[in-house]
Scaffold this motif. Sequence first.
Motif, PDB file in Angstrom:
ATOM      1  N   GLU A 545       0.855  -1.437   0.146  1.00 39.65           N
ATOM      2  CA  GLU A 545       0.148  -0.002  -0.027  1.00 39.65           C
ATOM      3  C   GLU A 545       0.909   1.083  -0.080  1.00 39.65           C
ATOM      4  O   GLU A 545       0.773   2.056  -1.156  1.00 39.65           O
ATOM      5  N   GLU A 546       1.591   1.166   0.634  1.00 40.94           N
ATOM      6  CA  GLU A 546       2.712   2.201   0.988  1.00 40.94           C
ATOM      7  C   GLU A 546       3.795   1.981  -0.417  1.00 40.94           C
ATOM      8  O   GLU A 546       4.021   3.783  -1.397  1.00 40.94           O
ATOM      9  N   LEU A 547       3.737   1.441  -0.936  1.00 42.40           N
ATOM     10  CA  LEU A 547       4.115   1.762  -2.731  1.00 42.40           C
ATOM     11  C   LEU A 547       3.292   1.705  -3.493  1.00 42.40           C
ATOM     12  O   LEU A 547       4.249   2.422  -4.667  1.00 42.40           O
ATOM     13  N   GLU A 548       2.102   1.866  -3.652  1.00 33.03           N
ATOM     14  CA  GLU A 548       1.432   1.611  -5.052  1.00 33.03           C
ATOM     15  C   GLU A 548       1.389   2.770  -5.830  1.00 33.03           C
ATOM     16  O   GLU A 548       1.407   3.032  -7.177  1.00 33.03           O
ATOM     17  N   ILE A 549       1.091   3.880  -5.583  1.00 36.93           N
ATOM     18  CA  ILE A 549       1.699   5.182  -6.037  1.00 36.93           C
ATOM     19  C   ILE A 549       3.261   4.831  -7.008  1.00 36.93           C
ATOM     20  O   ILE A 549       3.437   5.443  -7.933  1.00 36.93           O
ATOM     21  N   VAL A 550       4.537   4.442  -5.922  1.00 35.33           N
ATOM     22  CA  VAL A 550       5.582   4.607  -6.888  1.00 35.33           C
ATOM     23  C   VAL A 550       4.892   3.635  -8.008  1.00 35.33           C
ATOM     24  O   VAL A 550       6.110   3.672  -9.151  1.00 35.33           O
ATOM     25  N   VAL A 551       4.205   2.127  -7.763  1.00 37.50           N
ATOM     26  CA  VAL A 551       4.846   1.060  -8.951  1.00 37.50           C
ATOM     27  C   VAL A 551       3.625   1.492  -9.535  1.00 37.50           C
ATOM     28  O   VAL A 551       3.260   0.125 -10.604  1.00 37.50           O
ATOM     29  N   GLU A 552       2.946   2.739  -9.548  1.00 34.78           N
ATOM     30  CA  GLU A 552       1.497   2.615 -10.755  1.00 34.78           C
ATOM     31  C   GLU A 552       2.765   2.875 -12.474  1.00 34.78           C
ATOM     32  O   GLU A 552       3.056   3.616 -12.381  1.00 34.78           O
ATOM     33  N   GLU A 553       1.789   2.158 -13.067  1.00 38.22           N
ATOM     34  CA  GLU A 553       2.434   2.125 -14.839  1.00 38.22           C
ATOM     35  C   GLU A 553       2.084   4.601 -15.100  1.00 38.22           C
ATOM     36  O   GLU A 553       0.807   4.629 -14.828  1.00 38.22           O
ATOM     37  N   GLY A 554       3.505   4.651 -15.498  1.00 35.74           N
ATOM     38  CA  GLY A 554       3.266   5.790 -16.224  1.00 35.74           C
ATOM     39  C   GLY A 554       3.887   6.599 -15.010  1.00 35.74           C
ATOM     40  O   GLY A 554       4.213   7.556 -14.444  1.00 35.74           O
ATOM     41  N   SER A 555       4.402   6.148 -14.011  1.00 36.99           N
ATOM     42  CA  SER A 555       4.572   6.644 -12.193  1.00 36.99           C
ATOM     43  C   SER A 555       5.595   7.292 -12.890  1.00 36.99           C
ATOM     44  O   SER A 555       6.570   6.784 -13.142  1.00 36.99           O
ATOM     45  N   PRO A 556       5.798   9.138 -12.046  1.00 37.88           N
ATOM     46  CA  PRO A 556       6.643   9.188 -12.427  1.00 37.88           C
ATOM     47  C   PRO A 556       8.065   8.816 -11.295  1.00 37.88           C
ATOM     48  O   PRO A 556       9.184   9.140 -11.251  1.00 37.88           O
ATOM     49  N   GLU A 557       7.866   8.218 -10.844  1.00 38.20           N
ATOM     50  CA  GLU A 557       8.786   8.256  -9.126  1.00 38.20           C
ATOM     51  C   GLU A 557       9.148   6.753  -9.690  1.00 38.20           C
ATOM     52  O   GLU A 557      10.395   6.768  -9.577  1.00 38.20           O
ATOM     53  N   THR A 558       8.619   6.222 -10.185  1.00 36.23           N
ATOM     54  CA  THR A 558       8.833   4.878 -10.937  1.00 36.23           C
ATOM     55  C   THR A 558      10.082   5.011 -11.889  1.00 36.23           C
ATOM     56  O   THR A 558      11.500   4.892 -11.874  1.00 36.23           O
ATOM     57  N   ASN A 559       9.913   5.780 -12.741  1.00 38.60           N
ATOM     58  CA  ASN A 559      11.041   6.466 -14.275  1.00 38.60           C
ATOM     59  C   ASN A 559      11.980   7.258 -13.440  1.00 38.60           C
ATOM     60  O   ASN A 559      13.267   7.250 -13.349  1.00 38.60           O
TER      61      ASN A 559
END
Length: 643
Positions: A545-559
């Motif tokens: 849950e805490e990483l949910e935003i980070v691992v979203e498709e197209g997430s800028p955090e992932t890039n």
Amino acid sequence: MATTEIAGLTSLLENLGLSAPVPTYPEAQILENPLDIGRSYLAEILRSLVGVEDGIAYKAITWPNNIYNGDFSVPLPKLSHEKTPKDLASEITSKYKAASNSDMFIIPIPDGVHLRFIFMLKFLPRFLLPYIKDRGLAYGTDHLAGLRDRSNPDLGKKKVVIEFSSPNIESEFQGKNLRSTIIGSFLSRLHQAMGWDVVRLNYLGDWGKNIALLMVGWGKFGSEDAFKADPVGHMLSVWTQIHDLFQPAVVESKKLRDSGGDPAAVESQGLFAERNAIFKKMEDGDPETLVLWKRFRDASMENYKSLYSRLGTEFEEYSAESCFSPDTMAEVEAILRENNLSEESEGSLIVDMEKLTGRRGGGKIMIRDRNNSQTYALRELANILDRQRQHDFDKMIYVVADDHDTHFSRIFKLLELMGRVELSKKLVYVHFSRVSKMAEKFEKSLKMHKILDRCTDEMIKAVEASPDKAVVIGKADSTLSSVAISGLLAQELVARRAAAHSFDAAKMTAFARSSGPEIQYWYMRLDQILHETPPPSNPTALTDEELEIVVEEGSPETNLLRLLAEYPEITAAAYKSLESPGIVHYVDEVLNQLGKCFEMDEPEGGDDEEPEIFSAGQLAVYDATRQVLGNAMRILGITPVEF
């Protein structure tokens, strides 16, 4: 257990569902470079799917240097010449899901003759965040690179002597001295990051006929009162006056020499004669002459050390032309004679390089002039021998403007002819463009301290014109001065060494892409956020849950994370090329991606909105970004300003 140890890294990877230990390849530095872990696993996958020989798959994997082209790229012809790239891509993609460790990457993407691989979104943060956290300041360095033998640390580090800055005491700090200082400092920090034992050496031009000419000028234009009030400023004024007065005689002498005449008549009278007479006194150790020389030298040294402090530059050793060894110079002359390299020519002792090498345009190296005075070339050769004996270096780098190209090529070749081939191979000439536009922006006689003061003034104007930046940076004098120096360093280091020296105080203090102030602003903004809401201390404990935003498709955090994984590749490339722009451009890309993260998180509606709220996963990503950004800044010489 920390991932800086093999056992800790193995445990982390096993917990992520990967087989361990990491497949072994000689080129892979898995404790220093996270992408090498990806390469190693990917090589094993490709080897099992295609059946290539051990090591071929690893060497076929390339780094695109652009996250939009994937994390890895494999030129398919390197894997097989028997199958077409289209057929081979189809075979690999169809078999990929069944391969061991395939959860590390998404299904490969065919792209012409390439097959592109991208890390799984769920894998990257759980692997990379603890990897960066454990390494901290060491992330992006490779302390094994500077060892004499990677497999045997007991043999110790390699040593490099880096000579840079090297101003002359008779004239003010010039654009090329500034650029040498900034580039030399960068190369020193880069070699330290790669595990070398580094000796920073400043070789001052405090001897020779130019110093004697300054003394002639002192007798004509010197003022004790003016010297006490502003030693360096008055020395510069005296030098400018005597230099201008001397130039007609220099032109006349050169004209005679070029036309085949004898310039001795011109050089035996007037300012030539006065200069030569004083230089003879210097060489003979005349007490009164040396007292004046020491006053000039001490005043210059005090000024330079203050300037270096402002620039954040340090030296382990100050040397100078005056520190020559008569015994070593005599040794050099003896070697030249014994090897039939030197000869008499018009009363001077020279080495005719064109005759010795058979190369047209090889020129001549003067060892002693017609007055039997030692020359810069003789002192250079003696210094090389002395430094090798003192430091036993593995490499010595000269960071000097390209107007010394001919000098160093001749000196290195002459060392070979003297039988010092191995020593010559240890010498590296890192040259840069001597073209400086500083004079177009400032008065020719303005001292470097005042130029830096003007940069700070421009920084104050830039902050006043950017209220949103001022909220983060503040208006403290010490902070604005540090940010202004950051602007100077970034402006110098964003250009390749061969590029002209562009000096623009207004541009360097602007909040723009690749500028020092923009870099400092983002670092301080991250520091502010993480100070107000501390990041998780243990990234491995983050929940889905805490990483949910980070691992979203197209997430800028992932890039952003994918960019952070590349940092050791960036420093390794800079180390190989001895160029800084790659690191500056990398930092710019990180800031650009970071801006995209904040575009999505910015509150709407103005100042009355609630403060920004970030998930624990986002804070962990921003903490890793602050670490990597700070590490890159430190290698560039930009001291991160804490919020």
